[in-house]
Scaffold this motif. Structure first.
Motif, mmCIF file in Angstrom:
data_model
loop_
_atom_site.group_PDB
_atom_site.id
_atom_site.type_symbol
_atom_site.label_atom_id
_atom_site.label_comp_id
_atom_site.label_asym_id
_atom_site.label_seq_id
_atom_site.Cartn_x
_atom_site.Cartn_y
_atom_site.Cartn_z
ATOM 1 N N LYS A 1 0.843 -1.192 0.000
ATOM 2 C CA LYS A 1 0.000 0.000 0.000
ATOM 3 C C LYS A 1 0.877 1.239 0.000
ATOM 4 O O LYS A 1 1.764 1.403 0.845
ATOM 5 C CB LYS A 1 -0.927 -0.001 1.213
ATOM 6 C CG LYS A 1 -1.912 1.164 1.227
ATOM 7 C CD LYS A 1 -2.885 1.056 2.390
ATOM 8 C CE LYS A 1 -3.880 2.200 2.398
ATOM 9 N NZ LYS A 1 -4.839 2.103 3.527
ATOM 10 N N LEU A 2 0.634 2.134 -0.967
ATOM 11 C CA LEU A 2 1.417 3.357 -1.078
ATOM 12 C C LEU A 2 0.834 4.491 -0.257
ATOM 13 O O LEU A 2 1.542 5.433 0.104
ATOM 14 C CB LEU A 2 1.495 3.797 -2.542
ATOM 15 C CG LEU A 2 2.110 2.798 -3.522
ATOM 16 C CD1 LEU A 2 2.152 3.411 -4.908
ATOM 17 C CD2 LEU A 2 3.502 2.381 -3.082
ATOM 18 N N GLY A 3 -0.457 4.430 -0.002
ATOM 19 C CA GLY A 3 -1.078 5.496 0.771
ATOM 20 C C GLY A 3 -2.567 5.574 0.519
ATOM 21 O O GLY A 3 -3.122 4.834 -0.296
ATOM 22 N N SER A 4 -3.208 6.475 1.228
ATOM 23 C CA SER A 4 -4.648 6.707 1.105
ATOM 24 C C SER A 4 -4.855 8.175 0.779
ATOM 25 O O SER A 4 -4.253 9.054 1.409
ATOM 26 C CB SER A 4 -5.357 6.333 2.409
ATOM 27 O OG SER A 4 -6.740 6.466 2.275
ATOM 28 N N PHE A 5 -5.730 8.454 -0.205
ATOM 29 C CA PHE A 5 -5.864 9.814 -0.713
ATOM 30 C C PHE A 5 -7.342 10.197 -0.852
ATOM 31 O O PHE A 5 -8.152 9.395 -1.307
ATOM 32 C CB PHE A 5 -5.199 9.939 -2.084
ATOM 33 C CG PHE A 5 -3.795 9.401 -2.144
ATOM 34 C CD1 PHE A 5 -2.713 10.218 -1.870
ATOM 35 C CD2 PHE A 5 -3.567 8.064 -2.474
ATOM 36 C CE1 PHE A 5 -1.420 9.720 -1.934
ATOM 37 C CE2 PHE A 5 -2.288 7.567 -2.542
ATOM 38 C CZ PHE A 5 -1.201 8.394 -2.259
ATOM 39 N N ALA A 6 -7.665 11.436 -0.476
ATOM 40 C CA ALA A 6 -9.014 11.947 -0.731
ATOM 41 C C ALA A 6 -9.211 12.134 -2.229
ATOM 42 O O ALA A 6 -10.278 11.876 -2.775
ATOM 43 C CB ALA A 6 -9.226 13.260 0.007
ATOM 44 N N SER A 7 -8.157 12.585 -2.911
ATOM 45 C CA SER A 7 -8.122 12.671 -4.373
ATOM 46 C C SER A 7 -6.665 12.564 -4.786
ATOM 47 O O SER A 7 -5.752 12.791 -3.974
ATOM 48 C CB SER A 7 -8.733 13.981 -4.888
ATOM 49 O OG SER A 7 -7.993 15.092 -4.427
ATOM 50 N N LEU A 8 -6.435 12.240 -6.035
ATOM 51 C CA LEU A 8 -5.073 11.993 -6.486
ATOM 52 C C LEU A 8 -4.904 12.540 -7.890
ATOM 53 O O LEU A 8 -5.599 12.127 -8.818
ATOM 54 C CB LEU A 8 -4.791 10.486 -6.479
ATOM 55 C CG LEU A 8 -3.413 10.036 -6.958
ATOM 56 C CD1 LEU A 8 -2.324 10.578 -6.051
ATOM 57 C CD2 LEU A 8 -3.352 8.510 -7.010
#
Length: 688
Positions: free
Chosen positions: A86-93
């Motif tokens: 997992k690279l990360g969690s984003f609201a938007s990308l």
């Protein structure tokens, strides 16, 4: 080498030549913002790959060329994974290509440009930021077949670019609500058309137009204000006949009674509900979907009757603006106080035709151009022409025009009169040819019909010597005659004469071509009407009314003068299966009857032709659907009764496996017809 683009003074529109150093300034922000919905659908997980490096808005490399990444929706956010990491969690990308030629594939489909990945409604919703020219390479082959004529593809490219530029200030999506966009999966032929018209748009009074287009206008262009209730008529649209549109035909045939529940126990639907279904398998599912979206969500529905489906209030172009429909149905679980299923009804009267079209299905009712509609006691039949709204460019019309020799500027001139083509962005070529889009044909090329001598005189002029041909085509694009055929003519004015004594009134086209000594060729088309003063029969107000009990159709029509009239019935293969009249009819309202008792089910054509004393002729046709309910005798032997009563007098006998026609139902009895025998048999002895 002189170009024949300017050969006809009368035929062709003059070029404006721009010197090579007068390059048009590039538009800094010639990009589109497109939300991907059509191909992607509603997904909570997508796979992305790249042909080059992509970085985040902060400049960090996010995905390298050849890598695969997965985006999942987790707790309303985007979770990014490479393999299992997992690279990360984003609201938007937001990711941007490091080099402009990189492509990003989403679930296997590649796209140009950068992306903003968001979560909307619980689903991944990418937004593609892409240059307009790259956007068009994903639009044009999805809006027009890439195998079509190059000039039609160019016309579509300019119209699509104009539409996109007009909507550039807002976010659009990739569905038919705007333009169907398929990403970077283009075609070399449409790519060429886009490149050859790069940056060009259509303008009216200096403003980019709303370049509407549809598949087929059915032979008549339409105003925006007649199709959509909001807005005033636009100055670059018109109602006029389109002789090059192939007039795509569509039909709707529908049984008024879909299910007979007269012998079913409405208090015990579980005994029969799953065993019966509606007769129609095309329109009824659409109607059920509409009902479920309008008050009957999650209900199992049986539509029993569709007694009304009609379209009215035709505008100048012939398109219906109002419609009516009536439905009777049952929804499982909705019962009355005694526990029986309660009949539900929906009745819409004189509502916008778009609402009714949305209910029956856009693929069923392909346009609002309704040519004929009628109904009898058991059936509804509606016929129409065209596919789409008919405003602006007709794609099939553009195809036919291109095949007839028209260049894309001429095609756009017809569908968007009083406009000009201008380069909105990009660099001008060394010699930039901009052709004003205006209907100059009626000013420079003339066609005059003299009804006294039954001739059309066509005048034209040449700016230089050329080999010239002039063809006359009918409204279906068929060549009738060639008044001028490969003639070598000098510079000057000329006249061609066409004798029209043996053709009908209507719209025709003069198609001229000229070829200079270098082999360069130019073409021009002028449409004109032939309207003879000589009286001829006119057949109007054709109506058909069928009765399945008597197995007869009454065909009524009005004729304007005394004439010899023939009425023929043709089956679906064009074979004549009945001649109802070949005799003199007086002026006024007339009718004949067709006995279809021995006719099989199908769609039939009624052809009414008339000839007056001067041998002037006229012919019209209409369609009649015949769909009788057939049955097979299931008993070894049954008696035909004169009445629906076992004690009634016997009028005939039927035997096992014999076919018969079911005319009506009366309780537990069928009214049937076998040959000349008509009477009643018990329903239990007949299977449909």
């Amino acid at each position: 080498m002189g170009s024949l683009k300017g050969l006809f003074m009368a035929f062709f529109i003059i070029f404006a030549i721009f010197p090579s150093h007068e390059a048009i300034a590039a538009k800094e922000n010639a990009t589109m913002e497109v939300k991907l919905k059509n191909y992607l659908g509603n997904q909570t997980s997508v796979k992305i790959t790249a042909t080059g490096d992509y970085q985040t808005s902060r400049g960090e490399i996010f995905i390298k060329a050849g890598e695969e990444m997965t985006l999942n929706v987790k707790s309303g956010k985007l979770a990014a994974y490479k393999e299992s990491k997992k690279l990360g969690s984003f609201a938007s990308l937001k990711i941007i290509p490091v080099k402009g030629d990189a492509l990003l594939s989403i679930n296997g489909r590649p796209y140009h440009g950068s992306f903003l990945f968001t979560v909307a409604g619980g689903y991944i919703r990418p937004i593609n930021h892409v240059h307009i020219e790259d956007y068009l390479k994903g639009v044009v082959p999805n809006e027009m077949p890439a195998l079509w004529h190059p000039e039609a593809l160019k016309a579509q490219a300019v119209a699509a670019r104009t539409y996109a530029t007009h909507h550039q200030a807002k976010m659009i999506d990739d569905t038919i609500s705007y333009q169907v966009y398929g990403g970077a999966d283009g075609d070399r032929r449409t790519n060429t058309a886009i490149e050859q018209t790069a940056g060009k748009v259509i303008k009216h009074d200096g403003e980019i137009i709303e370049a509407f287009f549809s598949s087929s206008n059915g032979g008549m262009t339409e105003l925006n204000s007649n199709v959509w209730s909001s807005g005033n008529p636009l100055g670059y649209l018109a109602i006029k006949e389109d002789a090059y549109d192939p007039k795509t035909k569509w039909t709707i045939t529908l049984d008024k009674q879909q299910i007979d529940l007269s012998n079913k126990d409405l208090s015990k639907p579980a005994e029969w509900w799953t065993r019966i279904g509606e007769k129609d398998k095309t329109i009824v599912p659409n109607l059920k979907a509409w009902l479920k979206s309008n008050g009957y969500a999650n209900r199992d529905i049986k539509i029993t009757d569709i007694p009304v489906l009609s379209f009215t209030d035709k505008k100048t172009g012939g398109r219906a603006t109002k419609g009516s429909i009536k439905l009777k149905f049952y929804a499982r679980g909705l019962v009355n106080e005694s526990g029986k299923l309660k009949e539900q009804k929906v009745e819409l009267t004189n509502v916008p035709a778009s609402k009714i079209r949305g209910m029956v299905g856009r693929e069923v009712m392909k346009s609002y151009l309704v040519d004929h509609s009628g109904s009898d006691s058991s059936r509804i039949a509606i016929e129409g022409s065209g596919y789409g709204h008919g405003v602006g460019l007709s794609q099939f019309g553009a195809k036919t025009r291109a095949e007839a020799g028209q260049v894309y500027q001429e095609i756009l001139a017809f569908y968007y009169p009083n406009t000009t083509i201008a380069r909105e962005y990009g660099e001008a070529s060394e010699i930039s040819e901009e052709i004003p889009i205006k209907n100059a044909k009626s000013i420079n090329m003339k066609a005059k019909h003299d009804s006294v001598i039954d001739k059309v005189t066509i005048t034209y002029s040449l700016k230089e010597a050329a080999t010239v041909s002039l063809m006359i085509k009918d409204d279906e694009g068929k060549t009738i005659t060639t008044p001028v055929n490969e003639q070598s003519l000098k510079k000057g004015s000329y006249v061609a004469v066409w004798k029209v004594d043996k053709v009908h009134n209507g719209t025709y086209a003069a198609v001229a071509s000229a070829r200079d000594g270098s082999g360069m060729e130019a073409r021009e088309t002028l449409e004109f009407k032939v309207s003879k003063d000589t009286p001829h029969p006119i057949i109007t107000d054709v109506e058909t009314m069928g009765n399945y009990s008597t197995e007869k159709v009454n065909i009524a029509f009005t004729i304007n003068e005394n004439s010899k009239v023939a009425v023929e019935i043709k089956n679906g293969k064009g074979k004549v299966v009945g001649v109802l009249a070949e005799r003199e009819f007086k002026k006024g309202r007339q009718s004949v009857n067709w006995d279809f008792g021995s006719i099989s089910n199908g769609m039939f054509t009624v052809l009414i032709s008339a000839k007056d004393g001067g041998d002037a002729e006229e012919a019209v046709s209409t369609k009649i659907p015949i769909r009788k309910t057939m049955g097979i005798v299931a008993a070894r032997e049954i008696r035909i009764k004169e009445k629906a009563d076992s004690s009634s007098k016997t009028s005939g006998t039927l035997y096992e496996d014999q076919a018969l026609t079911i005319l009506a139902q009366q309780g537990e009895w069928y009214k049937v017809k076998k040959g000349s025998q008509v009477g009643f048999v018990q329903k239990k002895h007949v299977k449909k």
